[in-house]
Write an enzyme that holds these catalytic residues in place. Sequence first.
Site, PDB file in Angstrom:
ATOM      1  N   ARG A 110       4.017 127.574  34.069  1.00 30.99           N
ATOM      2  CA  ARG A 110       3.990 129.032  34.280  1.00 30.99           C
ATOM      3  C   ARG A 110       5.353 129.449  34.800  1.00 30.99           C
ATOM      4  O   ARG A 110       5.794 128.979  35.844  1.00 30.99           O
ATOM      5  CB  ARG A 110       2.882 129.415  35.268  1.00 30.99           C
ATOM      6  CG  ARG A 110       2.939 130.875  35.666  1.00 30.99           C
ATOM      7  CD  ARG A 110       1.700 131.358  36.376  1.00 30.99           C
ATOM      8  NE  ARG A 110       0.584 131.507  35.461  1.00 30.99           N
ATOM      9  CZ  ARG A 110      -0.503 132.249  35.715  1.00 30.99           C
ATOM     10  NH1 ARG A 110      -0.603 132.904  36.853  1.00 30.99           N
ATOM     11  NH2 ARG A 110      -1.477 132.331  34.836  1.00 30.99           N
ATOM     12  N   HIS A 137       0.673 134.614  27.061  1.00 34.23           N
ATOM     13  CA  HIS A 137      -0.309 133.859  27.862  1.00 34.23           C
ATOM     14  C   HIS A 137      -1.348 133.291  26.879  1.00 34.23           C
ATOM     15  O   HIS A 137      -2.488 133.741  26.825  1.00 34.23           O
ATOM     16  CB  HIS A 137      -0.948 134.803  28.876  1.00 34.23           C
ATOM     17  CG  HIS A 137      -1.674 134.137  30.000  1.00 34.23           C
ATOM     18  ND1 HIS A 137      -1.755 132.763  30.139  1.00 34.23           N
ATOM     19  CD2 HIS A 137      -2.363 134.656  31.059  1.00 34.23           C
ATOM     20  CE1 HIS A 137      -2.454 132.478  31.226  1.00 34.23           C
ATOM     21  NE2 HIS A 137      -2.845 133.606  31.794  1.00 34.23           N
ATOM     22  N   GLN A 140      -4.916 132.025  27.999  1.00 33.93           N
ATOM     23  CA  GLN A 140      -5.824 133.119  28.365  1.00 33.93           C
ATOM     24  C   GLN A 140      -6.423 133.758  27.120  1.00 33.93           C
ATOM     25  O   GLN A 140      -7.633 133.962  27.029  1.00 33.93           O
ATOM     26  CB  GLN A 140      -5.055 134.170  29.180  1.00 33.93           C
ATOM     27  CG  GLN A 140      -5.888 135.395  29.534  1.00 33.93           C
ATOM     28  CD  GLN A 140      -6.923 135.127  30.607  1.00 33.93           C
ATOM     29  OE1 GLN A 140      -6.596 134.616  31.670  1.00 33.93           O
ATOM     30  NE2 GLN A 140      -8.182 135.475  30.343  1.00 33.93           N
ATOM     31  N   ASP A 228      -5.285 145.234  31.331  1.00 30.43           N
ATOM     32  CA  ASP A 228      -4.583 144.319  32.249  1.00 30.43           C
ATOM     33  C   ASP A 228      -3.842 145.195  33.264  1.00 30.43           C
ATOM     34  O   ASP A 228      -3.731 146.422  33.079  1.00 30.43           O
ATOM     35  CB  ASP A 228      -3.601 143.443  31.440  1.00 30.43           C
ATOM     36  CG  ASP A 228      -2.959 142.324  32.256  1.00 30.43           C
ATOM     37  OD1 ASP A 228      -3.427 142.048  33.384  1.00 30.43           O
ATOM     38  OD2 ASP A 228      -1.978 141.722  31.770  1.00 30.43           O
ATOM     39  N   CYS A 268      -8.183 139.952  32.067  1.00 30.37           N
ATOM     40  CA  CYS A 268      -7.878 138.548  32.357  1.00 30.37           C
ATOM     41  C   CYS A 268      -7.914 138.233  33.851  1.00 30.37           C
ATOM     42  O   CYS A 268      -7.985 137.075  34.227  1.00 30.37           O
ATOM     43  CB  CYS A 268      -6.521 138.176  31.757  1.00 30.37           C
ATOM     44  SG  CYS A 268      -5.129 139.104  32.455  1.00 30.37           S
ATOM     45  N   ARG A 296     -12.094 129.939  30.910  1.00 27.35           N
ATOM     46  CA  ARG A 296     -10.789 129.290  31.011  1.00 27.35           C
ATOM     47  C   ARG A 296     -10.964 127.772  31.093  1.00 27.35           C
ATOM     48  O   ARG A 296     -10.244 127.020  30.448  1.00 27.35           O
ATOM     49  CB  ARG A 296     -10.016 129.788  32.264  1.00 27.35           C
ATOM     50  CG  ARG A 296      -9.732 131.278  32.338  1.00 27.35           C
ATOM     51  CD  ARG A 296      -8.824 131.767  31.235  1.00 27.35           C
ATOM     52  NE  ARG A 296      -7.605 130.982  31.102  1.00 27.35           N
ATOM     53  CZ  ARG A 296      -6.503 131.166  31.828  1.00 27.35           C
ATOM     54  NH1 ARG A 296      -6.449 132.122  32.724  1.00 27.35           N
ATOM     55  NH2 ARG A 296      -5.432 130.404  31.639  1.00 27.35           N
TER      56      ARG A 296
HETATM   57  N1   CP Z   1      -5.752 135.242  34.304  1.00 30.54           N
HETATM   58  C1   CP Z   1      -4.920 134.394  34.931  1.00 30.54           C
HETATM   59  O1   CP Z   1      -4.051 133.767  34.320  1.00 30.54           O
HETATM   60  O2   CP Z   1      -5.139 134.304  36.253  1.00 30.54           O
HETATM   61  P1   CP Z   1      -4.231 133.534  37.302  1.00 30.54           P
HETATM   62  O3   CP Z   1      -2.944 134.311  37.435  1.00 30.54           O
HETATM   63  O4   CP Z   1      -5.034 133.519  38.558  1.00 30.54           O
HETATM   64  O5   CP Z   1      -3.959 132.151  36.780  1.00 30.54           O
HETATM   65  N1  NVA Z   2       0.093 140.502  32.837  1.00 26.04           N
HETATM   66  C1  NVA Z   2      -0.302 139.772  34.012  1.00 26.04           C
HETATM   67  C2  NVA Z   2      -1.279 138.704  33.653  1.00 26.04           C
HETATM   68  C3  NVA Z   2      -1.758 137.895  34.823  1.00 26.04           C
HETATM   69  C4  NVA Z   2      -2.698 136.794  34.441  1.00 26.04           C
HETATM   70  C5  NVA Z   2       0.930 139.174  34.670  1.00 26.04           C
HETATM   71  O1  NVA Z   2       1.778 138.633  33.960  1.00 26.04           O
HETATM   72  O2  NVA Z   2       1.042 139.263  35.886  1.00 26.04           O
END
Ligand code: CP
Ligand code: NVA
Length: 310
Positions: A110, A137, A140, A228, A268, A296
């Site tokens: 990440r 992502h 997800q 989102d 998400c 997930r």
């Molecule tokens: N939806 C998602 O990726 O959540 P987190 O940021 O908690 O991993």
């Molecule tokens: N768009 C959001 C998704 C989090 C899972 C972010 O990148 O923070």
Amino acid sequence: MTRALDTEKTVTKHLLTILDLPGQEAGRLLARAAQFKAGPDSSGLLSGKTVVLVFEKSSTRTRVSFEVAVRQMGGQSLLLTPVESQLGRNEPLKDTARVLSRYCDCLVVRTFGQEKLNILAEYGSVPVINALTDDFHPCQVLSDVFTMYERTPGLEDLRVAWIGDGNNMAHSWINAAAVFPFSLHLACPDGYRPRPAILERALDMGARICLGSDPAQAARGAHYLNTDVWASMGQEGEQSEREEAFRGFQVNEALLSLAAPGCGVMHCLPAHRGEEITDQVLEGPASLIFDQAENRLHMQKAILEWIFRA
Ligand code: CP
Ligand code: NVA
């Protein structure tokens, strides 16, 4: 002998976007996630494998679902963050890639720029899985499509709406519309639209996508309503200007009333109640949001199994 083995060596698999999945694999992942969810024993599938999670941004769902999946599949996982590693002191990523590849069997990453994943994949010798970047992502969206598939397996008749930011999740849904047969209707404020190159590529691949800036138009007749946060991780400083720009892009009862009967609401998480979604809708009967979160885990298992399958 060595030369023969070298030529037979399989190409390292990566999941940097869902467009990396070959042929029918995306569909197979949905079916496999359903089997994992139904309960077949997954222990032993990752026996002897070590997965390192390199997380430069916060996470609850992605981190825990990957770690639990790896453990339930008989492997080992460990977490590396910039705070306690040399990542935070700017060690070149191409060096980190080569070093970690000598210790572990897979990197789940990440980070911010998608190009960082490309460096890890290029210089390392183990699979790299995108656990969220500023651009995409994929894990997800695969579990979100699985959540739809569980309720409505015939994805080709579905109309999916995206309300809000043209962000990493919107890009992932655009890619998903190129891989799966549903139609996607996005409503994003001017100035916050998805990147044109991502949209064009999906359209070239045959995706059925409409992009506009009217949430009601996108939501009308939708089988699934998705949203989102208005400010993603790394954009916290833009919160107030984004609140202004996204006013009117809230998933609420009024918007939901325009959707098809039985419409499922998706997010998400984490969510900002009262901004992109109301508490009433998030907690209401149309919400699939906690099923998405559970899924997930099942989808991470399907992804890991694909990554390690010869
Ligand atoms: N939806 C998602 O990726 O959540 P987190 O940021 O908690 O991993
Ligand atoms: N768009 C959001 C998704 C989090 C899972 C972010 O990148 O923070």
